[in-house]
Design a protein around this motif. Structure first.
Motif, short mmCIF file in Angstrom:
data_model
loop_
_atom_site.label_atom_id
_atom_site.label_comp_id
_atom_site.label_asym_id
_atom_site.label_seq_id
_atom_site.Cartn_x
_atom_site.Cartn_y
_atom_site.Cartn_z
N UNK A 1 1.11 -0.19 -18.05
CA UNK A 1 1.71 0.32 -19.28
C UNK A 1 2.44 -0.77 -20.07
N UNK A 2 2.62 -1.92 -19.46
CA UNK A 2 3.19 -3.08 -20.16
C UNK A 2 2.08 -4.02 -20.61
N UNK A 3 0.86 -3.47 -20.73
CA UNK A 3 -0.31 -4.21 -21.23
C UNK A 3 -0.73 -5.37 -20.34
N UNK A 4 -0.54 -5.21 -19.04
CA UNK A 4 -1.01 -6.22 -18.09
C UNK A 4 -2.23 -5.68 -17.34
N UNK A 5 -3.02 -6.60 -16.80
CA UNK A 5 -4.15 -6.24 -15.96
C UNK A 5 -3.69 -6.30 -14.51
N UNK A 6 -3.33 -5.16 -13.96
CA UNK A 6 -2.77 -5.13 -12.61
C UNK A 6 -3.84 -4.78 -11.59
N UNK A 7 -3.70 -5.35 -10.40
CA UNK A 7 -4.58 -5.04 -9.28
C UNK A 7 -3.74 -4.97 -8.01
N UNK A 8 -4.11 -4.06 -7.11
CA UNK A 8 -3.38 -3.87 -5.85
C UNK A 8 -4.17 -4.52 -4.71
N UNK A 9 -3.47 -5.30 -3.90
CA UNK A 9 -4.08 -5.94 -2.73
C UNK A 9 -3.35 -5.43 -1.48
N UNK A 10 -4.15 -4.97 -0.51
CA UNK A 10 -3.58 -4.37 0.69
C UNK A 10 -4.29 -4.93 1.91
N UNK B 1 -5.03 3.53 6.18
CA UNK B 1 -3.70 3.14 6.66
C UNK B 1 -2.65 3.14 5.56
N UNK B 2 -3.03 3.39 4.32
CA UNK B 2 -2.05 3.42 3.23
C UNK B 2 -1.09 4.60 3.43
N UNK B 3 0.16 4.39 3.08
CA UNK B 3 1.19 5.41 3.31
C UNK B 3 1.39 6.32 2.10
N UNK B 4 0.38 6.45 1.27
CA UNK B 4 0.46 7.34 0.11
C UNK B 4 -0.64 8.39 0.22
N UNK B 5 -0.42 9.57 -0.34
CA UNK B 5 -1.44 10.63 -0.26
C UNK B 5 -2.65 10.32 -1.12
N UNK B 6 -3.72 11.05 -0.88
CA UNK B 6 -4.98 10.82 -1.60
C UNK B 6 -4.81 11.03 -3.11
N UNK B 7 -3.97 12.00 -3.49
CA UNK B 7 -3.77 12.26 -4.92
C UNK B 7 -3.20 11.04 -5.63
N UNK C 1 -8.20 -1.65 -6.48
CA UNK C 1 -7.52 -1.74 -5.19
C UNK C 1 -8.39 -2.58 -4.26
N UNK C 2 -7.88 -3.72 -3.88
CA UNK C 2 -8.59 -4.63 -2.97
C UNK C 2 -8.01 -4.44 -1.58
N UNK C 3 -8.83 -3.91 -0.67
CA UNK C 3 -8.35 -3.64 0.68
C UNK C 3 -8.79 -4.74 1.65
N UNK C 4 -8.20 -4.74 2.83
CA UNK C 4 -8.52 -5.70 3.89
C UNK C 4 -8.32 -7.13 3.41
N UNK D 1 0.80 -1.22 0.00
CA UNK D 1 0.00 0.00 0.00
C UNK D 1 0.82 1.26 0.00
N UNK D 2 2.08 1.17 -0.47
CA UNK D 2 2.95 2.34 -0.50
C UNK D 2 3.23 2.82 -1.91
N UNK D 3 4.21 3.73 -2.03
CA UNK D 3 4.56 4.29 -3.33
C UNK D 3 5.04 3.21 -4.30
#
Length: 437
Positions: free
Chosen positions: A114-123, A129-135, A147-150, A101-103
């Motif tokens: 950008x490498x033509x993959x289907x990416x998803x983030x799991x946290x 609690x993510x360490x990145x700003x809202x922007x 973004x899949x949380x919990x 959940x960081x940078x």
């Protein structure tokens, strides 16, 4: 790291090259392809130079120790970014899961896209609690990256020695841990699997201390092999200093740059045997800030960015403010370096300032002020009797004041003053001359 770890669409390479060129023009010699600990040791460098600054970053990956970690297709996010930024490509398949959940997690997901993959983030925690700003999260969502949380990783599953799916378990938040964030607690029986071709671990990284050598390492490392705490720049070895992420752990570019400036001043003091540079506060009287209450209503100006159709592996996403937008954004500044104060010995408590104040708590009736051990004001005690003219003091709360100047303009006895406070860096000898008796 700026070239290899941060995607070009976030940090243009011509900017980095210009910065490096400016450093070289100062007379700094840059020696590349030096394997420290093999070609030359830290001990040898220490004997050759008056001061050695270790600013080696955090390149030792933190890998999740769960079943199936030996399968192919599991890669640390930093290694993936190094490969992608160096070659412009990476064999990661179509289905990519980024854990973290960081940078680094955001960079991995946006690069994979950008490498033509289907990416998803799991946290494993919530978005709070993510360490990145809202922007940062807004840009990820704008690029349609889920973004899949919990969701806590449980195991890697696969066949033929390659990962084929990832098992997660649903979490709920418990009590805060040492970091101050609420601890994820697994919900029993909530496991589920997600098909995947590549898993990218954006789960942090640490300082690699193996190359320091025993003679140096044992003096600057604790018994667990970590940099000793409480020494953000200096070490127990005179002449050896640590800076940036290697000292303060993985952070941001601006944090590392700021720490480097502190380190440079510490080294200068060590080499010269005296403090040659000082931070000083320059206090000037002022009559106006140029700010008006209407500026409080100006909304934050979003950073202009490329439309999705024009985003690529290299094109910088954020195009920056136009002069007009930049001017409007700066109008929002509360000008905290201006300080409004009421001299209660002069004040006649006519309360004209209370009548024109734009915010409820910028000027308040108080019984007393609170101070810390260094006599700095830390707060106030509200007046028990808020009846006009029956309280001891009026106080301008600097945290609530927006420097509009209304109070100062209406005061009939000029008991409200404005001071402009500027923090400057000056030569110590110049400061000494100003204060000579």
């Amino acid at each position: 790291m700026m070239n290899q770890g941060i995607p070009e669409f976030r940090l243009p390479r011509e900017i980095i090259n210009k910065e490096i060129e400016q450093i070289e023009l100062l007379g700094v010699e840059i020696l590349c392809n030096q394997n420290i600990g093999v070609d030359i040791t830290v001990k040898q460098l220490h004997g050759k130079y008056d001061a050695v600054i270790i600013a080696a970053g955090t390149l030792d990956p933190n890998v999740i120790d769960i079943p199936g970690k030996e399968l192919e297709g599991i890669q640390h996010g930093l290694d993936f970014l190094l490969q992608a930024n160096e070659t412009g490509d990476a064999d990661i398949g179509r289905r990519v899961i980024v854990i973290g959940g960081g940078f680094t997690a955001m960079d991995c997901a946006r690069t994979a896209l950008r490498l033509d993959s289907d990416a998803a983030i799991y946290y494993r925690r919530s978005r709070d609690e993510m360490s990145v700003p809202a922007d940062e999260l807004k840009e990820v969502e704008h690029e349609a990256i889920p973004i899949e949380i919990m969701a806590g990783p449980v195991a890697y599953l696969g066949g033929n020695d390659a990962v084929e799916s990832m098992r997660f378990i649903r979490n709920e938040l418990g009590e805060p841990d040492d970091s101050g964030r609420r601890r994820p607690v697994a919900i029993e029986g909530s496991e589920y699997d997600v098909d995947v071709d590549t898993v990218l671990l954006a789960t942090g990284q640490w300082q690699d201390t193996s190359w320091l050598g025993d003679s140096i390492g044992k003096k600057i490392l604790d018994e667990d092999g970590w940099i000793k705490s409480g020494q953000p720049i200096t070490t127990d070895v005179p002449g050896i200093f640590i800076a940036g992420d290697y000292s303060i752990s993985a952070s941001t570019l601006i944090d590392a740059i700021g720490h480097a400036k502190q380190c440079a001043r510490t080294v200068d003091e060590f080499l010269m045997g005296e403090t040659r540079v000082m931070d000083v506060a320059e206090i000037q009287g002022s009559f106006d800030t140029g700010r008006i209450p209407e500026m409080d209503e100006i909304a934050r100006q979003p950073i202009p960015s490329l439309p999705l159709s024009e985003r690529s592996f290299k094109a910088e996403v954020e195009t920056g403010y136009t002069p007009k937008l930049a001017n409007r954004e700066t109008m929002r500044c509360y000008l905290c370096h201006y300080k409004f104060e009421i001299d209660n010995d002069i004040c006649i408590y006519c309360e004209k300032c209370l009548e024109v104040k734009p915010h409820d708590d910028c000027i308040v009736r108080v019984d007393d002020l609170k101070y810390d051990d260094d006599s700095r004001i830390t707060g106030y005690i509200d007046a028990a009797d808020q009846t006009p003219h029956r309280y001891p003091l009026l106080y301008i709360d600097q945290d609530q004041c927006t420097r509009c100047g209304r109070c100062e303009k209406v005061c009939p006895v000029e008991c409200i003053s404005i001071q402009k406070v500027t923090r400057n860096t000056e030569r110590a000898c110049d400061v000494d001359e100003q204060f000579e008796p």
